[in-house]
Design a protein around this motif. Structure first.
Motif, PDB file in Angstrom:
ATOM      1  N   UNK A  98      16.878  -2.159  19.336  1.00 42.67           N
ATOM      2  CA  UNK A  98      16.208  -2.783  20.470  1.00 42.67           C
ATOM      3  C   UNK A  98      16.135  -1.732  21.575  1.00 42.67           C
ATOM      4  N   UNK A  99      14.972  -1.609  22.214  1.00 42.05           N
ATOM      5  CA  UNK A  99      14.801  -0.642  23.301  1.00 42.05           C
ATOM      6  C   UNK A  99      14.448  -1.386  24.583  1.00 42.05           C
ATOM      7  N   UNK A 100      15.198  -1.080  25.648  1.00 45.12           N
ATOM      8  CA  UNK A 100      14.921  -1.651  26.964  1.00 45.12           C
ATOM      9  C   UNK A 100      14.952  -0.530  27.992  1.00 45.12           C
ATOM     10  N   UNK A 101      14.381  -0.776  29.161  1.00 45.17           N
ATOM     11  CA  UNK A 101      14.364   0.268  30.174  1.00 45.17           C
ATOM     12  C   UNK A 101      15.706   0.372  30.900  1.00 45.17           C
ATOM     13  N   UNK A 102      16.245  -0.755  31.364  1.00 44.52           N
ATOM     14  CA  UNK A 102      17.497  -0.756  32.124  1.00 44.52           C
ATOM     15  C   UNK A 102      18.403  -1.849  31.587  1.00 44.52           C
TER      16      UNK A 102
END
Length: 173
Positions: A98-102
């Motif tokens: 899973x990729x998130x910014x913050x």
């Protein structure tokens, strides 16, 4: 909102994405059975870049999907919004990053995990973030971090991406 300071410019963001990509390859011993899922909104372009870098480095296509966590959030329940999730592959028995910014409280990550599990049973779920600003409310820790950034609760961390904002960067307001 006045910028207090710029934390990462476009070159720093590119280096962080490259480093995260190499760490993903190393931890997973390649990219077989791996897929990348970005969280709307800025996790999607970041995740797409990571998937492209992984594909380039390992010479095989790494599936990428976009995940809308809105229906799974515990702080807002909107039945009027449509689910924008676009995952065109089966996540069952795959290693999902899973990729998130913050990452801040961890609630978005928890919602993403819930949303993924509704779509299948992954072999593992890993978390990659561009910025970890601390202040967790849930026992969630990212596996891959572009930059650790201690902040106060009152500060706002803003990630910008070329795809959405016209420029790459991270700033504190």
């Amino acid at each position: 909102m006045e910028t207090k300071r710029v934390i990462m410019d476009d070159k720093a963001v590119a280096r962080a994405i490259a480093r995260i990509s190499y760490e993903i390859i190393e931890r997973n011993k390649g990219t077989e059975e791996l897929c990348i899922v970005g969280i709307f909104s800025r996790g999607v372009p970041l995740g797409r870049r990571i998937a492209a870098k992984l594909s380039e480095l390992e010479k095989n296509e790494v599936p990428f999907g976009a995940l809308d966590i809105t229906p799974y959030r515990d702080d807002s329940r909107s039945s009027t919004e449509t689910d924008k999730t676009d995952i065109s592959f089966d996540i069952t028995d795959r290693n999902v990053v899973i990729v998130d910014d913050v990452i801040f409280t961890g609630r978005s990550s928890r919602a993403a995990i819930d949303a993924l599990i509704k779509r299948g049973r992954p072999r593992s779920i890993q978390l990659a973030v561009l910025v970890d600003r601390g202040h967790r409310e849930l026992p969630i820790r990212p596996d891959y971090v572009g930059k650790n950034l201690p902040t106060s609760h009152s500060e706002v961390v803003k990630v910008s991406t070329v795809e959405i904002d016209g420029t790459d960067g991270v700033a504190i307001y």
